[in-house]
Write a protein that holds these residues in place. Structure first.
Motif, mmCIF file in Angstrom:
data_model
loop_
_atom_site.group_PDB
_atom_site.id
_atom_site.type_symbol
_atom_site.label_atom_id
_atom_site.label_comp_id
_atom_site.label_asym_id
_atom_site.label_seq_id
_atom_site.Cartn_x
_atom_site.Cartn_y
_atom_site.Cartn_z
ATOM 1 N N LYS A 303 0.813 -1.211 0.000
ATOM 2 C CA LYS A 303 0.000 0.000 0.000
ATOM 3 C C LYS A 303 0.853 1.271 0.000
ATOM 4 C CE LYS A 303 -3.791 -2.249 2.494
ATOM 5 N NZ LYS A 303 -4.831 -2.138 1.477
ATOM 6 N N VAL A 304 2.142 1.122 -0.266
ATOM 7 C CA VAL A 304 3.024 2.284 -0.235
ATOM 8 C C VAL A 304 3.354 2.756 -1.646
ATOM 9 C CG1 VAL A 304 4.055 1.700 1.990
ATOM 10 C CG2 VAL A 304 5.093 0.831 -0.111
ATOM 11 N N MET A 305 3.693 4.025 -1.748
ATOM 12 C CA MET A 305 4.101 4.632 -3.010
ATOM 13 C C MET A 305 5.372 5.435 -2.776
ATOM 14 S SD MET A 305 1.159 7.622 -3.198
ATOM 15 C CE MET A 305 1.872 8.507 -4.605
ATOM 16 N N LYS A 306 6.120 5.660 -3.848
ATOM 17 C CA LYS A 306 7.357 6.422 -3.735
ATOM 18 C C LYS A 306 7.071 7.881 -4.050
ATOM 19 C CE LYS A 306 11.270 4.679 -5.190
ATOM 20 N NZ LYS A 306 12.375 4.230 -6.070
ATOM 21 N N CYS A 307 7.583 8.781 -3.220
ATOM 22 C CA CYS A 307 7.367 10.213 -3.434
ATOM 23 C C CYS A 307 7.961 10.633 -4.779
ATOM 24 C CB CYS A 307 8.005 11.009 -2.293
ATOM 25 S SG CYS A 307 7.808 12.801 -2.463
ATOM 26 N N SER A 308 7.216 11.448 -5.511
ATOM 27 C CA SER A 308 7.653 11.887 -6.844
ATOM 28 C C SER A 308 8.626 13.060 -6.786
ATOM 29 C CB SER A 308 6.435 12.281 -7.683
ATOM 30 O OG SER A 308 5.706 13.337 -7.040
ATOM 31 N N ASN A 309 8.810 13.647 -5.593
ATOM 32 C CA ASN A 309 9.752 14.748 -5.438
ATOM 33 C C ASN A 309 11.171 14.191 -5.554
ATOM 34 O OD1 ASN A 309 11.389 16.855 -4.616
ATOM 35 N ND2 ASN A 309 10.436 17.114 -2.603
ATOM 36 N N PRO A 310 11.962 14.608 -6.559
ATOM 37 C CA PRO A 310 13.309 14.039 -6.740
ATOM 38 C C PRO A 310 14.241 14.282 -5.570
ATOM 39 C CG PRO A 310 12.982 15.983 -8.132
ATOM 40 C CD PRO A 310 11.639 15.629 -7.581
ATOM 41 N N ASP A 311 13.939 15.260 -4.733
ATOM 42 C CA ASP A 311 14.763 15.514 -3.548
ATOM 43 C C ASP A 311 14.327 14.672 -2.354
ATOM 44 O OD1 ASP A 311 16.305 17.454 -4.881
ATOM 45 O OD2 ASP A 311 14.810 19.001 -4.450
ATOM 46 N N CYS A 312 13.284 13.877 -2.542
ATOM 47 C CA CYS A 312 12.764 13.062 -1.443
ATOM 48 C C CYS A 312 12.761 11.586 -1.821
ATOM 49 C CB CYS A 312 11.349 13.525 -1.073
ATOM 50 S SG CYS A 312 10.558 12.565 0.251
ATOM 51 N N VAL A 313 11.857 11.188 -2.724
ATOM 52 C CA VAL A 313 11.651 9.806 -3.213
ATOM 53 C C VAL A 313 11.555 8.775 -2.072
ATOM 54 C CG1 VAL A 313 12.672 10.243 -5.467
ATOM 55 C CG2 VAL A 313 14.143 9.395 -3.639
ATOM 56 N N HIS A 314 10.982 9.166 -0.932
ATOM 57 C CA HIS A 314 10.813 8.234 0.178
ATOM 58 C C HIS A 314 9.479 7.504 0.041
ATOM 59 C CE1 HIS A 314 14.325 10.085 1.613
ATOM 60 N NE2 HIS A 314 13.801 11.016 2.384
ATOM 61 N N TRP A 315 9.451 6.291 0.583
ATOM 62 C CA TRP A 315 8.232 5.493 0.538
ATOM 63 C C TRP A 315 7.256 5.943 1.623
ATOM 64 C CZ3 TRP A 315 7.337 2.300 -3.409
ATOM 65 C CH2 TRP A 315 8.419 1.832 -4.154
ATOM 66 N N HIS A 316 5.975 6.009 1.251
ATOM 67 C CA HIS A 316 4.934 6.363 2.218
ATOM 68 C C HIS A 316 3.622 5.730 1.775
ATOM 69 C CE1 HIS A 316 4.535 9.440 -0.936
ATOM 70 N NE2 HIS A 316 3.262 9.509 -0.589
ATOM 71 N N PHE A 317 2.665 5.642 2.691
ATOM 72 C CA PHE A 317 1.375 5.057 2.348
ATOM 73 C C PHE A 317 0.619 5.926 1.349
ATOM 74 C CE2 PHE A 317 1.786 2.847 6.552
ATOM 75 C CZ PHE A 317 1.850 1.572 6.020
ATOM 76 N N ALA A 318 -0.034 5.265 0.406
ATOM 77 C CA ALA A 318 -0.849 5.967 -0.586
ATOM 78 C C ALA A 318 -2.213 6.270 0.035
ATOM 79 C CB ALA A 318 -1.004 5.116 -1.835
ATOM 80 N N SER A 319 -2.208 7.248 0.928
ATOM 81 C CA SER A 319 -3.427 7.611 1.661
ATOM 82 C C SER A 319 -3.866 9.012 1.269
ATOM 83 C CB SER A 319 -3.167 7.557 3.172
ATOM 84 O OG SER A 319 -2.709 6.283 3.557
ATOM 85 N N PRO A 320 -5.008 9.154 0.605
ATOM 86 C CA PRO A 320 -5.468 10.487 0.205
ATOM 87 C C PRO A 320 -6.028 11.271 1.385
ATOM 88 C CG PRO A 320 -7.096 8.849 -0.402
ATOM 89 C CD PRO A 320 -5.910 8.093 0.145
ATOM 90 N N ASP A 321 -5.939 12.583 1.306
ATOM 91 C CA ASP A 321 -6.555 13.416 2.333
ATOM 92 C C ASP A 321 -8.029 13.615 1.995
ATOM 93 O OD1 ASP A 321 -6.669 15.292 0.288
ATOM 94 O OD2 ASP A 321 -5.163 16.633 1.167
ATOM 95 N N LYS A 322 -8.706 14.491 2.732
ATOM 96 C CA LYS A 322 -10.148 14.669 2.537
ATOM 97 C C LYS A 322 -10.480 15.238 1.166
ATOM 98 C CE LYS A 322 -10.125 19.192 4.830
ATOM 99 N NZ LYS A 322 -10.688 19.986 5.956
ATOM 100 N N ASN A 323 -9.487 15.851 0.517
ATOM 101 C CA ASN A 323 -9.684 16.400 -0.834
ATOM 102 C C ASN A 323 -9.205 15.432 -1.918
ATOM 103 O OD1 ASN A 323 -10.697 18.936 0.118
ATOM 104 N ND2 ASN A 323 -8.585 19.507 0.640
#
Length: 480
Positions: A303-323
């Motif tokens: 359920k994780v995705m890789k951050c698209s920011n090239p200065d970050c690219v860390h793995w995190h959960f693909a959890s959308p906010d209220k928007n």
């Protein structure tokens, strides 16, 4: 025990081993040495009385005959003179799991957690592998007794997810002689600390939960702010469960120093940890089992995705906010919506009047993220494929592949020639997908079935659906 460097030990099989340098400081049980070929590690025990020596030798003779889960490093050879001990395979390129439990002081938490040690995706997958090894051990009614970071090794390479279990001479069968192996205080279950029970799979379950909690949160489940800066005595009391669980409702012992639960736990993982550290603190039977933790960690790793920011690219959960937007918790940058493969079950029954197969209902099972690489798929989950492997990390037993090409599109590859059927979006036609067809482009709302739904329900019912009807359940995945 005197210095044994340079001595030659002969095992009961007749093999000779030349001891070289000590691996670590002398412990309570004995001492560990390297040997001259570099292929083995030698563990030798301190001498005890006749009963203790005989018991140790009997235990080693028993251990060497046993079968183990594949990541356990077993004894290969036994010594009886001048000290009782054993030889085991030397595990190279691996370090103690403690390297992933205790943050490095010379870098930020983000650098250490994500870059130095592989990030959330690797930790969840390691958690799955660790928990599953203990689940397999527990199924034979054997307890490890001393689950700790010292006895679990992980590959030094943060891009490789492999583990090894060492010091298996701690393994204990209920009813046998524990050999006074109680565990490491930080991970010991309350009933072990209080000497109320011998070690068993339930005390192991508690220790495993602490290890997994630390692996993900980098803190102890009972060491919150009211204990963190306290005395050594307070910390020891916290290890024994004298303080509330940090995530317990209205807990006065919340932690602002470890990683937040919402960043590294799924809802399922949070529930399983709560079971162990609140309900299971005193009620052993309420604790989460090793297998439950293993499956929850595996699901979470999908359920994780890789951050698209090239200065970050860390793995995190693909959890959308209220928007319905996806933000990286490490850098706060918004990410594009990932592509999901959502598993669903279709329940068919036979209509009483016409005897025809009718769709009774459809249930969503799990929704997993398709990544920028090969995705190995079974009919339950998408498994992480680590491109780099060592001999302790085995290939995934996959059903089919979903690959992302350079054109940005996803393609289905039935390289195993599994039973697989494609239903294109907006149609009801089942297209058999075979190995010979090669890669097949997959589009939004396409469905991949694991069985042909054109099966006679009356002939092959495979599930009781609601206590009244029997029929067929078809698992499929839809691309969203």
């Amino acid at each position: 025990m005197k210095d044994l460097e340079g001595m030659i030990f002969t095992s009961t099989s007749g093999q000779k081993y030349l001891l070289t340098e000590k691996v670590d400081k002398q412990g309570s049980q004995g001492v560990v040495y390297e040997e001259s070929t570099g292929k083995f590690i030698i563990k030798l025990y301190k001498k005890g009385n006749d009963y203790q020596n005989r018991n140790t030798l009997n235990k080693l003779e028993w251990l060497i005959k046993q079968s183990y889960p594949d990541q356990f490093i077993k004894p290969l050879d036994i010594f009886t003179e001048p000290y009782i001990g054993y030889a085991m395979e030397k595990v190279v390129d691996h370090v103690s799991l403690n390297k992933l439990l205790v943050p490095a002081k010379n870098m930020t938490m983000s650098e250490w957690y994500n870059e130095e040690t592989g990030g959330l995706r690797r930790r969840l997958f390691l958690g799955y592998k660790i928990a599953m090894q203990f689940a397999l051990l527990h199924e034979s009614n054997r307890a490890y007794c001393d689950i700790s970071g010292n006895n679990i090794l992980v590959n030094k390479d943060p891009s490789v997810a492999s583990i090894c279990m060492i010091d298996i001479d701690n393994i204990y069968i209920p009813g046998g002689d524990s050999g006074n192996i109680l565990g490491t205080s930080r991970y010991m279950a309350p009933e072990i600390v209080n000497k109320q029970m011998p070690p068993d799979i339930f005390t192991d379950a508690y220790s495993l939960a602490v290890i997994l909690f630390e692996l993900l949160r980098c803190g102890h489940p009972y060491v919150g702010d009211m204990v963190e800066d306290g005395t050594i005595e307070q910390q020891e009391q916290a290890y024994r469960g004298f303080y509330p669980y940090v995530d317990e409702e209205d807990s006065p012992n919340v932690s602002t120093q470890m990683l937040p639960a919402e960043v590294v736990f799924t809802t399922k993982l949070a529930e399983l940890f709560y079971k162990t550290f609140v309900k299971g603190k005193e009620n052993r039977m309420a604790r989460t089992t090793a297998r439950e933790f293993a499956l929850a960690c595996l699901e979470a790793s999908n359920k994780v995705m890789k951050c698209s920011n090239p200065d970050c690219v860390h793995w995190h959960f693909a959890s959308p906010d209220k928007n319905r937007k996806y933000f990286c918790p490490w850098c706060d940058e918004e990410n594009p919506r990932p592509v999901f493969l959502q598993f669903k079950d279709r329940y068919y029954v036979e209509e009483e009047k016409t005897k025809k197969k009718v769709l009774k209902e459809e249930r969503s099972v799990e929704s997993f993220v398709l990544r920028e690489e090969k995705n190995a798929v079974t009919n339950n989950y998408i498994s992480n494929l680590y491109v780099k492997r060592d001999k302790f990390s085995k290939p995934v037993d996959r059903y089919f592949l979903v690959n992302k090409a350079k054109d940005g599109k996803f393609y289905l590859v039935n390289d195993k020639n599994s039973h697989l059927y494609l239903m294109k979006a907006g149609t009801e036609k089942m297209i058999p997908i075979t190995r010979d067809l090669g890669p097949i482009e997959i589009c939004y709302k396409d469905k991949v079935f694991f069985d042909d739904i054109d099966i006679d329900v009356s002939e092959e019912p495979n599930a009781e659906i609601d206590g009244k009807y029997r029929g067929l359940v078809f698992r499929y995945g839809v691309f969203l």
